[in-house]
Design an enzyme around this catalytic site. Structure first.
Site, PDB file in Angstrom:
ATOM      1  N   THR A   1      -0.026   0.346   7.592  1.00 30.02           N
ATOM      2  CA  THR A   1       0.546   1.346   8.501  1.00 30.02           C
ATOM      3  C   THR A   1      -0.096   1.292   9.875  1.00 30.02           C
ATOM      4  O   THR A   1       0.545   1.592  10.886  1.00 30.02           O
ATOM      5  CB  THR A   1       0.367   2.757   7.887  1.00 30.02           C
ATOM      6  OG1 THR A   1       1.156   2.814   6.711  1.00 30.02           O
ATOM      7  CG2 THR A   1       0.800   3.859   8.826  1.00 30.02           C
TER       8      THR A   1
ATOM      9  N   TYR B   1       8.757   4.765   7.855  1.00 26.64           N
ATOM     10  CA  TYR B   1       8.544   3.763   8.912  1.00 26.64           C
ATOM     11  C   TYR B   1       8.365   2.390   8.259  1.00 26.64           C
ATOM     12  O   TYR B   1       8.296   2.263   7.037  1.00 26.64           O
ATOM     13  CB  TYR B   1       7.293   4.134   9.731  1.00 26.64           C
ATOM     14  CG  TYR B   1       6.079   4.302   8.864  1.00 26.64           C
ATOM     15  CD1 TYR B   1       5.293   3.211   8.510  1.00 26.64           C
ATOM     16  CD2 TYR B   1       5.734   5.557   8.337  1.00 26.64           C
ATOM     17  CE1 TYR B   1       4.202   3.348   7.684  1.00 26.64           C
ATOM     18  CE2 TYR B   1       4.644   5.704   7.511  1.00 26.64           C
ATOM     19  CZ  TYR B   1       3.883   4.593   7.177  1.00 26.64           C
ATOM     20  OH  TYR B   1       2.814   4.735   6.349  1.00 26.64           O
TER      21      TYR B   1
ATOM     22  N   THR C   1      -3.518   1.434   3.771  1.00 20.50           N
ATOM     23  CA  THR C   1      -4.432   2.336   3.050  1.00 20.50           C
ATOM     24  C   THR C   1      -4.229   2.325   1.537  1.00 20.50           C
ATOM     25  O   THR C   1      -5.107   2.751   0.797  1.00 20.50           O
ATOM     26  CB  THR C   1      -4.267   3.791   3.559  1.00 20.50           C
ATOM     27  OG1 THR C   1      -2.919   4.213   3.332  1.00 20.50           O
ATOM     28  CG2 THR C   1      -4.614   3.912   5.027  1.00 20.50           C
ATOM     29  N   ASP C   2      -3.063   1.834   1.077  1.00 20.09           N
ATOM     30  CA  ASP C   2      -2.772   1.931  -0.363  1.00 20.09           C
ATOM     31  C   ASP C   2      -3.776   1.199  -1.239  1.00 20.09           C
ATOM     32  O   ASP C   2      -4.183   1.708  -2.291  1.00 20.09           O
ATOM     33  CB  ASP C   2      -1.357   1.410  -0.647  1.00 20.09           C
ATOM     34  CG  ASP C   2      -0.282   2.398  -0.202  1.00 20.09           C
ATOM     35  OD1 ASP C   2      -0.647   3.430   0.407  1.00 20.09           O
ATOM     36  OD2 ASP C   2       0.906   2.147  -0.460  1.00 20.09           O
TER      37      ASP C   2
ATOM     38  N   LYS D   1      -8.529   6.429  -2.248  1.00 13.27           N
ATOM     39  CA  LYS D   1      -7.472   7.191  -1.563  1.00 13.27           C
ATOM     40  C   LYS D   1      -7.102   8.365  -2.455  1.00 13.27           C
ATOM     41  O   LYS D   1      -6.750   8.175  -3.627  1.00 13.27           O
ATOM     42  CB  LYS D   1      -6.269   6.287  -1.303  1.00 13.27           C
ATOM     43  CG  LYS D   1      -5.182   6.944  -0.466  1.00 13.27           C
ATOM     44  CD  LYS D   1      -4.057   5.974  -0.093  1.00 13.27           C
ATOM     45  CE  LYS D   1      -3.047   6.667   0.808  1.00 13.27           C
ATOM     46  NZ  LYS D   1      -1.970   5.782   1.243  1.00 13.27           N
TER      47      LYS D   1
ATOM     48  N   GLU E   1     -16.990   7.925 -26.523  1.00 10.51           N
ATOM     49  CA  GLU E   1     -15.661   8.126 -27.115  1.00 10.51           C
ATOM     50  C   GLU E   1     -15.181   6.911 -27.910  1.00 10.51           C
ATOM     51  O   GLU E   1     -14.111   6.940 -28.514  1.00 10.51           O
ATOM     52  CB  GLU E   1     -14.653   8.450 -26.020  1.00 10.51           C
ATOM     53  CG  GLU E   1     -14.804   9.846 -25.427  1.00 10.51           C
ATOM     54  CD  GLU E   1     -14.628  10.945 -26.473  1.00 10.51           C
ATOM     55  OE1 GLU E   1     -13.665  10.869 -27.267  1.00 10.51           O
ATOM     56  OE2 GLU E   1     -15.457  11.858 -26.498  1.00 10.51           O
TER      57      GLU E   1
END
Ligand code: SIN
Length: 358
Positions: A41, A55, A121-122, A194, A315
Site C-alpha cells: 500500500t 485502491y 503490511t499484510d 499486524k 496440552e
C-alpha cells in the site's frame, strides 16, 4: 577583454569547485541508506483522495516513492532499487531469498550504512522475522509500510518512510536486529504482528511491547531484543535457491485431520499446527498427525490465539510424539523458523532448541 574573460572564468571555476567540496562534505556527513522496494500500500494508488479501501497496491515505483519525499535528502544519501512490485499477500519465498541476498550484499559494502525495505503490511511481519534470522550484519534494517495509499488524504507512507530512513541511518539502531517502523513506533521483527485490518496503529507486539518510539525526528529506544538474531544465527541463505515447504494447519471446532492430510499430500516437510488454547490437538486430528510424523514431517505446536508461550508437554505429550513447541511465536512466525531450521536439520530436539533461542 581577453584578460577579463579569463578572470571571470577562473572565478566561476573556483566557485564551482568550492561548491563541489561543500556538497561532498555535506554528503559525507549523512548516512548512506538504500531503499529496497517490494510493493504494498505504501506504493499504492486510489481513485480519489478519500479512497482508503479498494485502491490498487504496488503501483508506484521506488524512484517516485523517494522523489515524493524530498526531505529524505536532508537526513541521508538515499538511493533505491525495485526488488519486486507485489501486494504483500502475494509475497513469495523466491522474493524473500532475493531480498535477503541483496540486503546481505548491500550491508557488506562499506558505503551502505543501513537498509529500508518498503513492503505491504499484510505479510510485513513475516518478511521482517525471516530477515531477522538471515541478515548477517549489525547495520540497521528497517521494514516500513503504510495503511493508506500515497494518494489518500493523510497518507501515512511519506512520514513512515522519512522516519524509517532516519532510523536506518542512526547509530542507536545498530545491533537491534531487523525492525519494523510505522506510526512512529519501532518494533522488533520477531515480536511484531499486524493486529487491526484497517488502521494506522495496526502494528503491535501485544505482550512484549515496542523497542522504542520516535519523538519528532529522533528515535528513542527503551529495550533491545534478547532472542538471537542477524549475525548471531546459524542460518545462511546465500546459497539457497528454495526453502523447505512448511504448511500451517488451523484448528477449529469440528475439524478432523483433513487439512493435515492435505499438507502431507502437498509434500510438506513441516507442519505448524495452529491449535486452540495452549496449542491443543483434537483427538480426531491424531491419526493424520501420526501419519505425518511417520513420514518424517516435523510438527510444531503453535496456537491460533497468537500470544502466550506454548507449554512443552502441556496440552500434548511432546516428548512421546516428537512435537516441537513454538514458544511464543505465532503460527506464521513459527513457520518461518521451521523452514529455516529444516535447512539445517530434521532432528526435533535440535529444532526445539532453536525455538527456545530464536
Ligand atoms: C499489502 O500488504 O500489500 C496490502 C496491504 C497494505 O500494504 O497495507
Amino acid at each position: 577583454m581577453g584578460k577579463r574573460y579569463l578572470k571571470i572564468l577562473a572565478f566561476v571555476c573556483v566557485f564551482l569547485m568550492a561548491m563541489q567540496v561543500a556538497l561532498a562534505a555535506q554528503a559525507a556527513d549523512k548516512p548512506n541508506v538504500k531503499i529496497l522496494a517490494t510493493g504494498g500500500t505504501i506504493a499504492g494508488a486510489g481513485v480519489t483522495s478519500t479512497t482508503t479501501v479498494g485502491y490498487t497496491a504496488a503501483v508506484t515505483p521506488v524512484d517516485k516513492l523517494i522523489s515524493n519525499v524530498p526531505e529524505l535528502s536532508q537526513v541521508a544519501n538515499v538511493s533505491g532499487e525495485q526488488v519486486s512490485q507485489v501486494a504483500s499477500e502475494s509475497m513469495t519465498m523466491e522474493i524473500w531469498l532475493k531480498l535477503a541476498k541483496r540486503v546481505n550484499q548491500l550491508l557488506d559494502q562499506h558505503d551502505v550504512d543501513g537498509v529500508v525495505i518498503t513492503h505491504g503490511t499484510d505479510t510485513l511481519e513475516e518478511t521482517a522475522y525471516f530477515l531477522n534470522l538471515v541478515v548477517k550484519s549489525d547495520k540497521p534494517v528497517v521494514l516500513v509500510g503504510s495503511m493508506r495509499p500515497g494518494t489518500a488524504m493523510s497518507a501515512d507512507g511519506p512520514l513512515n518512510l522519512y522516519r524509517s530512513v532516519i532510523l536506518a541511518g542512526s547509530k542507536e539502531a545498530k545491533g537491534k536486529g531487523v525492525m519494523v517502523m510505522l506510526n512512529d513506533t519501532i518494533h522488533s521483527g520477531r515480536d511484531v504482528t499486524k493486529t487491526i485490518t484497517d488502521r494506522v496503529d495496526t502494528f503491535k507486539a501485544p505482550e512484549i511491547g515496542p523497542l522504542g518510539f520516535f519523538t519528532g525526528d529522533k528515535p528513542v529506544f527503551y529495550r533491545e531484543p534478547l532472542r538471537k538474531h542477524t549475525r548471531h544465527t546459524e542460518f545462511n541463505v546465500m546459497d539457497l535457491t528454495a526453502l523447505p515447504r512448511v504448511d500451517i494447519v488451523y484448528h477449529y471446532a469440528g475439524n478432523a485431520g483433513t487439512m493435515i492430510e492435505a499438507a502431507i499430500n502437498a509434500g510438506a516437510k513441516g507442519i505448524v499446527h495452529a491449535g486452540t488454547g495452549n496449542g491443543s490437538i483434537a483427538k480426531a486430528e491424531y491419526p493424520a498427525i501420526e501419519q505425518a510424523l511417520a513420514q518424517g514431517i516435523v510438527v510444531v505446536r503453535s496456537a491460533r490465539v497468537g500470544n502466550g508461550i506454548i507449554a512443552r508437554n502441556g496440552e500434548a505429550n511432546d516428548d512421546k510424539y516428537g512435537f516441537v513447541a513454538s514458544d511464543n511465536l505465532n503460527p506464521q512466525k513459527a513457520r518461518i523458523l521451521l523452514m529455516l531450521a529444516l535447512t539445517k536439520t530434521n532432528d526435533v530436539k535440535e529444532i526445539q532448541q532453536m525455538f527456545w533461542e530464536y
